[in-house]
Design a protein around this motif. Sequence first.
Motif, PDB file in Angstrom:
ATOM      1  N   ALA A 460      44.175 -77.062 155.463  1.00 39.38           N
ATOM      2  CA  ALA A 460      43.392 -77.715 154.403  1.00 39.38           C
ATOM      3  C   ALA A 460      42.018 -77.066 154.323  1.00 39.38           C
ATOM      4  O   ALA A 460      41.538 -76.467 155.302  1.00 39.38           O
ATOM      5  N   ASN A 461      41.412 -77.184 153.171  1.00 38.32           N
ATOM      6  CA  ASN A 461      40.059 -76.659 152.983  1.00 38.32           C
ATOM      7  C   ASN A 461      39.141 -77.235 154.057  1.00 38.32           C
ATOM      8  O   ASN A 461      39.147 -78.428 154.310  1.00 38.32           O
ATOM      9  N   GLY A 462      38.354 -76.367 154.704  1.00 39.03           N
ATOM     10  CA  GLY A 462      37.391 -76.848 155.699  1.00 39.03           C
ATOM     11  C   GLY A 462      37.943 -76.928 157.110  1.00 39.03           C
ATOM     12  O   GLY A 462      37.202 -77.223 158.036  1.00 39.03           O
ATOM     13  N   GLU A 463      39.214 -76.664 157.288  1.00 36.12           N
ATOM     14  CA  GLU A 463      39.778 -76.713 158.657  1.00 36.12           C
ATOM     15  C   GLU A 463      39.484 -75.415 159.408  1.00 36.12           C
ATOM     16  O   GLU A 463      39.331 -74.353 158.817  1.00 36.12           O
ATOM     17  N   ARG A 464      39.456 -75.538 160.722  1.00 39.80           N
ATOM     18  CA  ARG A 464      39.204 -74.358 161.554  1.00 39.80           C
ATOM     19  C   ARG A 464      40.490 -73.543 161.702  1.00 39.80           C
ATOM     20  O   ARG A 464      41.585 -74.095 161.862  1.00 39.80           O
ATOM     21  N   VAL A 465      40.320 -72.232 161.650  1.00 37.53           N
ATOM     22  CA  VAL A 465      41.482 -71.347 161.776  1.00 37.53           C
ATOM     23  C   VAL A 465      41.144 -70.195 162.713  1.00 37.53           C
ATOM     24  O   VAL A 465      39.972 -69.913 162.982  1.00 37.53           O
ATOM     25  N   ARG A 466      42.204 -69.543 163.199  1.00 38.29           N
ATOM     26  CA  ARG A 466      42.009 -68.303 163.928  1.00 38.29           C
ATOM     27  C   ARG A 466      42.562 -67.177 163.079  1.00 38.29           C
ATOM     28  O   ARG A 466      43.680 -67.258 162.572  1.00 38.29           O
ATOM     29  N   LEU A 467      41.748 -66.127 162.927  1.00 38.11           N
ATOM     30  CA  LEU A 467      42.152 -64.975 162.133  1.00 38.11           C
ATOM     31  C   LEU A 467      42.171 -63.785 163.091  1.00 38.11           C
ATOM     32  O   LEU A 467      41.184 -63.522 163.774  1.00 38.11           O
ATOM     33  N   SER A 468      43.300 -63.096 163.153  1.00 31.11           N
ATOM     34  CA  SER A 468      43.410 -61.990 164.111  1.00 31.11           C
ATOM     35  C   SER A 468      43.995 -60.748 163.457  1.00 31.11           C
ATOM     36  O   SER A 468      44.822 -60.833 162.542  1.00 31.11           O
ATOM     37  N   SER A 469      43.530 -59.615 163.963  1.00 25.13           N
ATOM     38  CA  SER A 469      44.142 -58.344 163.599  1.00 25.13           C
ATOM     39  C   SER A 469      44.496 -57.638 164.896  1.00 25.13           C
ATOM     40  O   SER A 469      44.299 -58.190 165.984  1.00 25.13           O
ATOM     41  N   ARG A 470      44.987 -56.420 164.799  1.00 22.84           N
ATOM     42  CA  ARG A 470      45.324 -55.677 166.013  1.00 22.84           C
ATOM     43  C   ARG A 470      44.079 -55.374 166.846  1.00 22.84           C
ATOM     44  O   ARG A 470      44.178 -54.973 167.990  1.00 22.84           O
ATOM     45  N   ALA A 515      34.994 -46.012 155.711  1.00 27.29           N
ATOM     46  CA  ALA A 515      36.017 -46.799 156.397  1.00 27.29           C
ATOM     47  C   ALA A 515      36.779 -47.698 155.429  1.00 27.29           C
ATOM     48  O   ALA A 515      36.272 -48.082 154.371  1.00 27.29           O
ATOM     49  N   GLU A 516      37.983 -48.047 155.854  1.00 26.10           N
ATOM     50  CA  GLU A 516      38.823 -48.909 155.018  1.00 26.10           C
ATOM     51  C   GLU A 516      38.479 -50.385 155.265  1.00 26.10           C
ATOM     52  O   GLU A 516      39.265 -51.130 155.840  1.00 26.10           O
ATOM     53  N   TYR A 517      37.287 -50.786 154.831  1.00 22.01           N
ATOM     54  CA  TYR A 517      36.862 -52.179 155.003  1.00 22.01           C
ATOM     55  C   TYR A 517      37.667 -53.116 154.099  1.00 22.01           C
ATOM     56  O   TYR A 517      37.659 -54.315 154.294  1.00 22.01           O
ATOM     57  N   LYS A 518      38.277 -52.558 153.075  1.00 27.15           N
ATOM     58  CA  LYS A 518      38.888 -53.427 152.076  1.00 27.15           C
ATOM     59  C   LYS A 518      40.332 -53.791 152.372  1.00 27.15           C
ATOM     60  O   LYS A 518      40.916 -54.558 151.609  1.00 27.15           O
ATOM     61  N   ALA A 519      40.923 -53.216 153.403  1.00 24.78           N
ATOM     62  CA  ALA A 519      42.324 -53.538 153.648  1.00 24.78           C
ATOM     63  C   ALA A 519      42.698 -53.344 155.107  1.00 24.78           C
ATOM     64  O   ALA A 519      42.589 -52.239 155.633  1.00 24.78           O
ATOM     65  N   CYS A 520      43.116 -54.438 155.737  1.00 28.75           N
ATOM     66  CA  CYS A 520      43.807 -54.312 157.011  1.00 28.75           C
ATOM     67  C   CYS A 520      44.726 -55.523 157.136  1.00 28.75           C
ATOM     68  O   CYS A 520      44.632 -56.461 156.348  1.00 28.75           O
ATOM     69  N   ALA A 521      45.615 -55.465 158.112  1.00 27.76           N
ATOM     70  CA  ALA A 521      46.604 -56.543 158.227  1.00 27.76           C
ATOM     71  C   ALA A 521      46.112 -57.592 159.225  1.00 27.76           C
ATOM     72  O   ALA A 521      45.583 -57.256 160.285  1.00 27.76           O
ATOM     73  N   VAL A 522      46.277 -58.851 158.868  1.00 25.26           N
ATOM     74  CA  VAL A 522      45.824 -59.941 159.740  1.00 25.26           C
ATOM     75  C   VAL A 522      46.851 -61.065 159.776  1.00 25.26           C
ATOM     76  O   VAL A 522      47.741 -61.134 158.929  1.00 25.26           O
ATOM     77  N   LYS A 523      46.699 -61.904 160.781  1.00 27.38           N
ATOM     78  CA  LYS A 523      47.466 -63.155 160.770  1.00 27.38           C
ATOM     79  C   LYS A 523      46.507 -64.329 160.879  1.00 27.38           C
ATOM     80  O   LYS A 523      45.424 -64.225 161.459  1.00 27.38           O
ATOM     81  N   LEU A 524      46.953 -65.426 160.307  1.00 22.74           N
ATOM     82  CA  LEU A 524      46.108 -66.610 160.205  1.00 22.74           C
ATOM     83  C   LEU A 524      46.827 -67.762 160.886  1.00 22.74           C
ATOM     84  O   LEU A 524      48.004 -67.999 160.635  1.00 22.74           O
ATOM     85  N   GLU A 525      46.109 -68.453 161.766  1.00 24.77           N
ATOM     86  CA  GLU A 525      46.715 -69.620 162.419  1.00 24.77           C
ATOM     87  C   GLU A 525      45.776 -70.813 162.329  1.00 24.77           C
ATOM     88  O   GLU A 525      44.571 -70.662 162.440  1.00 24.77           O
ATOM     89  N   LYS A 526      46.400 -71.956 162.166  1.00 26.38           N
ATOM     90  CA  LYS A 526      45.621 -73.191 162.164  1.00 26.38           C
ATOM     91  C   LYS A 526      45.261 -73.518 163.610  1.00 26.38           C
ATOM     92  O   LYS A 526      46.080 -73.343 164.501  1.00 26.38           O
ATOM     93  N   LEU A 527      44.037 -73.968 163.817  1.00 27.80           N
ATOM     94  CA  LEU A 527      43.639 -74.290 165.196  1.00 27.80           C
ATOM     95  C   LEU A 527      43.932 -75.752 165.524  1.00 27.80           C
ATOM     96  O   LEU A 527      43.851 -76.607 164.674  1.00 27.80           O
TER      97      LEU A 527
END
Lengths: 527, 351
Positions: A460-470, A515-527
């Motif tokens: 939901a909007n405003g919830e804490r999440v974890r965002l990770s890349s390699r 650098a390619e600041y505009k594109a990389c792969a990530v995953k998103l998890e709800k905390l």
Amino acid sequence: MTNSFADFDKAKMFFIIGSNMTEAHPVAATFVKNAVNNGAKMILVDPRRTALAEFATMHLPLKVGSDIALLNGLMHVLIKEDLYDKEYVKSCTVGFEELKAAVENYPPERAEEISGIPAETIVEVARLMAANKPAMLMYTLGITEHTCGVNNVMSCANFQMLLGNVGFECGGVNPLRGQNNVQGACDMGALPNVYPGYQKVTDPDAKAKFEKAWGVELDDKLGMMMPAMFDGLGDGKVKGMYIFGENVANTEPDITHVEHCMEHAEFIVCNDIFHTETTRFADVVLPATAWSEDDGTFTNSERRVNRVRKAVEAPGDAKPNWWIFKEIAKRMGQEWESNSGQEIWDNEVSMLAPSMTGIKFSRIEGDGLQWPVPDLDHLGTPFLHKDGCFTCGLGNFKPAEWTPPAEVPDEEYPLVLSTGRRLYHYHTRTQTGRSGGLNELLGEETADISLADAKKLGIANGERVRLSSRRGSIELTAKVTPEVQEGMVWMAFHFREACANWLTNGVYDPVSQTAEYKACAVKLEKL
Amino acid sequence: MAQMKINGQSVAFEPGQSVLQAAQANGIKIPTLCYLAEATPTGVCRMCVVEVVGADRLLPSCDTPAGEGMEVITDSPRVTEARKAILEMLLASGEHNCLLCEANGECKLQALAYEYGLEAPATLPAKAEFPLDDDYPVITRDFSKCILCGRCVQACNEVQVNLAIPAPWGPRQDQEPDKGWFPLVDYENCTHCGQCVQACPVGALTEKKAKGKGRSWETKKVRTTCPYCGVGCQLWLHVKDNQIIKVTAVEDAQPNRGRLCVKGRFGYDFIHSPERLTTPLIKENGEFREASWDEALDLVAERFMEIKKEHGPDSIAGVSCARSTNEDSYNMQKLFRAVIGTNNIDHCART
Ligand code: SF4
Ligand code: SF4
Ligand code: SF4
Ligand code: FES
């Protein structure tokens, strides 16, 4: 920019690609909106539905990193339907046949497949562009911050030349420069390949000229670009580094890697006005005067050299940066004469850079002058390539093939992270974070995600999440917004803890090393 | 060019100009309050009224097109009386107590009241009768001083095109009808750019951070260029006692023509932060200690010379600054090329 801000509110047609102008160049955006209110049309190409979309005739929410496919598709239609400016192409350009052959492979259907923009929309936009001339093309870092950044830029130029839009008032190819003096730092030769005024270090005449002016022997080898410098610290090729002003520990992609490299340095000096995450790695920190504590010039995106003036005294023992460099030079055996911003500009820069010969402090007391200003009576150059006469001969079509970003979503990291700036802060907040009120207007970073992905992940909007890349992982608040398309996360790099650069990918355009600041792969998890 | 007569004098004007613009172009002053040069005239305040031969009513010069052969009088007794009546009404309509007003010395209403020899009204309405919006960090909106000229509306909707102040015509739904309309802000759209503040002719809209910091006659105005984005907006720094207390846009300057964004207008006070570095620092055993310039500079020169001698000039690299001045960048690349002897100089040009 080939053209001027003064053109913006007079223009009749815009093609804006990869530029979130209302936040990154707010005043420029006001002129665009004025033009639209006066009847101008605007094609806005951006993966996000940014604030300018409200004013756009059409908004094309392409997939991140598909710009070349879209532009090639548009050029395909212009050529196929015989809508391009044949007269202009014939008399002002070379390389049309190569371009034609390259874009032949991008029929609108293929462009659609890659970019997600429907084929019929591509046809419609091509026709609209052909029918409304001249058009101003504007782009920002959405074009350059890709591993195909240079090809993106070429494609923008190809598109405008094919339409016959370069060399006219209210036309041209107009990159809005990000920082206040990024144009000037380039003009001054703070680049590994050119002296001030874009005179090549590999050109023997230029070398001879600067050797004479500076009374020393110079090296004609190209220097290192920034990514090579940091890698060099890591692998021991580079021992000493001078970091002037920049907070590279937050602004470079892949913070963990950059910091690892800096830890290996033998000796680092920083000039700065505050301690930053970068000065932690320094052996010596030199306190510099800030904006409004010294006299000098900035050069804006339209090549206008403007005065910056001293208004207050610097605190404590802080000294001008030019003075610091001069003092180090002295201790290394060289006496430099110029002893103020004005003396450096008037007696050195304007004497050595032919495009700035006519600019002296006495001439820029009020509005600045737009280079080239070849002599003291010249009034400056509001737009380049007048009537399509390119400064270096004919305009050269350099066709480009679409290539995907270096890292694309997969099962493990299923989303694309794209990054940029927000209105209320600048870069790593060393300045805006210490200006009253701005932190209250924007106090934290968010991961901006689409409604669809939010629903899928139960966020939901405003919830804490974890965002990770390699490369790293951060925790922050999710902002669920219709601005962002499905499959995409968007964030900025203003706040250290939730800085996008913990995640971004340290891969670079092979030519520009952007650098390619505009594109990389990530995953998103709800905390 | 077409011709008309203003105060008996023949003047030329461009077709499409208003009477006000024709007068201004010929150095003839007409007082205005609601007129905002960059927006469509609204003609609401009627301060700029003039007599036009052949018209029985006084006409607002900002909203009346100049015409071939037109004859205009800008300062007849009738015009002066009308302006005085407007000023009296405006002075009495709000809490115009100049003593504590931030705009004292820069207020157009105050200046005109003085010019037209008006006396202060015996009683003023109480401040409490008007909305006060002091909830956001950079702008105070005190409508007890609002003269309902609508310039803020024009500045927001037509100049910045942020569409954050609903148009002024008619009373607002959330106001008592007899209290009339006030230019309240829709904070969904507001970008805190302060263009409305710059447009406000009185002390209704003010910069919060400048409050109590200095009067216009105590400050020195220094023109400079914004330190943030690549537009390069032109600013006035208002300086008192070695402090920037406020920033406004330079009107009529390229490239911004009187406009600023929130960073340019309000992002100035970082230079006065107590966290500024004020002395050279040298790291010893992992901790920074203070040093003199001589000691620090000697150390830098010495270390660079050692590294150069041992590993060659190309083992030193420099990252220059895209935020600092051209002159600083020039000297840095000169240090690398001419003194250290390498082209290893770059900056974040690409970002
Ligand atoms: S601050 Fe800017 S956006 Fe907000 S109301 Fe004023 S002009 Fe409009
Ligand atoms: S707030 Fe100021 S600009 Fe706006 S209507 Fe009132 S007096 Fe005019
Ligand atoms: S005022 Fe805003 S738009 Fe203008 S230069 Fe500064 S940051 Fe850019
Ligand atoms: S200035 Fe003309 S009516 Fe207000």
